[in-house]
Design a protein around this motif. Sequence first.
Motif, PDB file in Angstrom:
ATOM      1  N   TYR A  78       0.879  -4.522 -12.699  1.00 46.34           N
ATOM      2  CA  TYR A  78      -0.348  -3.721 -12.620  1.00 46.34           C
ATOM      3  C   TYR A  78      -1.382  -4.409 -11.722  1.00 46.34           C
ATOM      4  O   TYR A  78      -2.048  -3.754 -10.908  1.00 46.34           O
ATOM      5  CB  TYR A  78      -0.936  -3.514 -14.017  1.00 46.34           C
ATOM      6  CG  TYR A  78      -2.295  -2.859 -13.981  1.00 46.34           C
ATOM      7  CD1 TYR A  78      -2.430  -1.481 -13.848  1.00 46.34           C
ATOM      8  CD2 TYR A  78      -3.469  -3.634 -14.030  1.00 46.34           C
ATOM      9  CE1 TYR A  78      -3.677  -0.883 -13.775  1.00 46.34           C
ATOM     10  CE2 TYR A  78      -4.712  -3.048 -13.959  1.00 46.34           C
ATOM     11  CZ  TYR A  78      -4.810  -1.674 -13.828  1.00 46.34           C
ATOM     12  OH  TYR A  78      -6.044  -1.090 -13.740  1.00 46.34           O
ATOM     13  N   GLU A  79      -1.523  -5.713 -11.853  1.00 44.63           N
ATOM     14  CA  GLU A  79      -2.476  -6.453 -11.014  1.00 44.63           C
ATOM     15  C   GLU A  79      -2.133  -6.300  -9.533  1.00 44.63           C
ATOM     16  O   GLU A  79      -3.027  -6.131  -8.697  1.00 44.63           O
ATOM     17  CB  GLU A  79      -2.477  -7.931 -11.395  1.00 44.63           C
ATOM     18  CG  GLU A  79      -3.159  -8.234 -12.719  1.00 44.63           C
ATOM     19  CD  GLU A  79      -3.213  -9.716 -13.028  1.00 44.63           C
ATOM     20  OE1 GLU A  79      -2.449 -10.482 -12.395  1.00 44.63           O
ATOM     21  OE2 GLU A  79      -4.009 -10.117 -13.893  1.00 44.63           O
ATOM     22  N   THR A 131       0.824  -1.215   0.000  1.00 49.15           N
ATOM     23  CA  THR A 131       0.000   0.000   0.000  1.00 49.15           C
ATOM     24  C   THR A 131       0.852   1.256   0.000  1.00 49.15           C
ATOM     25  O   THR A 131       0.336   2.358  -0.195  1.00 49.15           O
ATOM     26  CB  THR A 131      -0.930   0.015   1.223  1.00 49.15           C
ATOM     27  OG1 THR A 131      -0.151  -0.103   2.425  1.00 49.15           O
ATOM     28  CG2 THR A 131      -1.936  -1.129   1.158  1.00 49.15           C
ATOM     29  N   PRO A 150       2.206   5.561  -7.084  1.00 50.31           N
ATOM     30  CA  PRO A 150       1.423   5.421  -8.319  1.00 50.31           C
ATOM     31  C   PRO A 150       2.323   5.180  -9.529  1.00 50.31           C
ATOM     32  O   PRO A 150       3.474   5.628  -9.561  1.00 50.31           O
ATOM     33  CB  PRO A 150       0.692   6.765  -8.429  1.00 50.31           C
ATOM     34  CG  PRO A 150       0.617   7.268  -7.027  1.00 50.31           C
ATOM     35  CD  PRO A 150       1.880   6.812  -6.374  1.00 50.31           C
ATOM     36  N   HIS A 155      -3.059  -2.782  -8.473  1.00 56.05           N
ATOM     37  CA  HIS A 155      -4.515  -2.684  -8.361  1.00 56.05           C
ATOM     38  C   HIS A 155      -5.006  -3.362  -7.074  1.00 56.05           C
ATOM     39  O   HIS A 155      -5.892  -2.839  -6.384  1.00 56.05           O
ATOM     40  CB  HIS A 155      -5.170  -3.322  -9.581  1.00 56.05           C
ATOM     41  CG  HIS A 155      -6.659  -3.212  -9.598  1.00 56.05           C
ATOM     42  ND1 HIS A 155      -7.314  -2.028  -9.856  1.00 56.05           N
ATOM     43  CD2 HIS A 155      -7.632  -4.139  -9.362  1.00 56.05           C
ATOM     44  CE1 HIS A 155      -8.624  -2.225  -9.796  1.00 56.05           C
ATOM     45  NE2 HIS A 155      -8.836  -3.498  -9.494  1.00 56.05           N
ATOM     46  N   ALA A 156      -4.442  -4.511  -6.758  1.00 52.43           N
ATOM     47  CA  ALA A 156      -4.844  -5.247  -5.554  1.00 52.43           C
ATOM     48  C   ALA A 156      -4.544  -4.467  -4.279  1.00 52.43           C
ATOM     49  O   ALA A 156      -5.208  -4.663  -3.249  1.00 52.43           O
ATOM     50  CB  ALA A 156      -4.149  -6.602  -5.513  1.00 52.43           C
ATOM     51  N   ASN A 157      -3.552  -3.576  -4.357  1.00 49.60           N
ATOM     52  CA  ASN A 157      -3.176  -2.765  -3.194  1.00 49.60           C
ATOM     53  C   ASN A 157      -3.732  -1.348  -3.262  1.00 49.60           C
ATOM     54  O   ASN A 157      -3.302  -0.475  -2.510  1.00 49.60           O
ATOM     55  CB  ASN A 157      -1.647  -2.730  -3.056  1.00 49.60           C
ATOM     56  CG  ASN A 157      -1.081  -4.002  -2.477  1.00 49.60           C
ATOM     57  OD1 ASN A 157      -1.008  -4.164  -1.267  1.00 49.60           O
ATOM     58  ND2 ASN A 157      -0.681  -4.928  -3.350  1.00 49.60           N
ATOM     59  N   ASN A 158      -4.670  -1.141  -4.182  1.00 49.58           N
ATOM     60  CA  ASN A 158      -5.324   0.167  -4.344  1.00 49.58           C
ATOM     61  C   ASN A 158      -4.351   1.291  -4.676  1.00 49.58           C
ATOM     62  O   ASN A 158      -4.532   2.436  -4.250  1.00 49.58           O
ATOM     63  CB  ASN A 158      -6.121   0.520  -3.079  1.00 49.58           C
ATOM     64  CG  ASN A 158      -7.263  -0.458  -2.825  1.00 49.58           C
ATOM     65  OD1 ASN A 158      -8.031  -0.767  -3.726  1.00 49.58           O
ATOM     66  ND2 ASN A 158      -7.354  -0.952  -1.601  1.00 49.58           N
ATOM     67  N   ILE A 159      -3.303   0.958  -5.440  1.00 52.09           N
ATOM     68  CA  ILE A 159      -2.338   1.958  -5.899  1.00 52.09           C
ATOM     69  C   ILE A 159      -2.788   2.466  -7.261  1.00 52.09           C
ATOM     70  O   ILE A 159      -2.964   1.668  -8.190  1.00 52.09           O
ATOM     71  CB  ILE A 159      -0.916   1.366  -6.014  1.00 52.09           C
ATOM     72  CG1 ILE A 159      -0.472   0.743  -4.684  1.00 52.09           C
ATOM     73  CG2 ILE A 159       0.066   2.446  -6.467  1.00 52.09           C
ATOM     74  CD1 ILE A 159      -0.435   1.702  -3.520  1.00 52.09           C
ATOM     75  N   PRO A 160      -2.986   3.777  -7.430  1.00 54.92           N
ATOM     76  CA  PRO A 160      -3.384   4.303  -8.735  1.00 54.92           C
ATOM     77  C   PRO A 160      -2.359   3.938  -9.815  1.00 54.92           C
ATOM     78  O   PRO A 160      -1.156   4.117  -9.614  1.00 54.92           O
ATOM     79  CB  PRO A 160      -3.427   5.819  -8.512  1.00 54.92           C
ATOM     80  CG  PRO A 160      -3.595   5.983  -7.033  1.00 54.92           C
ATOM     81  CD  PRO A 160      -2.863   4.834  -6.416  1.00 54.92           C
TER      82      PRO A 160
END
Length: 271
Positions: free
Chosen positions: A223-224, A198, A202, A227-232
């Motif tokens: 990228y996955e 987290t 970005p 995305h799983a860690n809510n990183i833009p």
Amino acid sequence: MIRTIVLLLLSTISVKLTIAQQYIELPLWPEKAGVEDYADALVKVFIPEHGNGMAVIACPGGGYAGLALEKEGTKFAPFFNEQGIALIVLKYRLPKGRSDVPLSDAKKAIQIVTAHAQEWHIDLNKLGIMGASAGGHLATTVCTHAGTSSPLAFQVLLYPVISMKEELSHAGSRKSLLGEKPGPRLVKEYSNELHVSTQTPPAFIVVSDDDKVVSPLNSIYYYEALHANNIPAELHVYPKGGHGWALNDNFIYKQDWTTALKKWLQVLPGN
């Protein structure tokens, strides 16, 4: 008369080239000059005339066996400087199986930028990193191996190596960084898709689907994880282009990805 005009034009072009190529060069390890290959490591700093506080540390690629210092480094100076962004091109030492060496140099470069931030008019809250190919692996190593938090605000990745897993990695980069037969613990340590948290900054990622040198799956898995860690994150996968296009005019999507990057940098949190 014509000769005079030609000479004036040539003089003007020469002056423009000289101005465009002005930069500050600093060694990373002056205290270790003469020791092993420490003298090879340096930064070239391109400061814009009208800066906005942003800065990018560029890590050129080369399979960890060489450095595309101009193509994936200094040639980006006008692109960033025109946006008011300082560019710091990192010439890192080649690992030759010493897996910690490139990361050590990248961390040192961040320290140098931090020490000169006021002088170079850099806002450390707007400091990012860019990496192409194996340089993308180094950039993502910095972004995922910083402990509890990354010192960087963003990452820009061009056709990056991300993983050191044999079935996914670029074989030459893996061998140069980890040696001939790396153990599973070392492979896991430098498979950066496994270390996104987290606190990872970005990311803007650009790849070609037909890249036969570095599989675009490196970027997909990264990228996955982001995305799983809510990183833009913004990911562009273009159908053609292969590998290593950088700012080449013959890459038909050059205008597309550079325009997208400019917009992405403008809307980053804190800008």
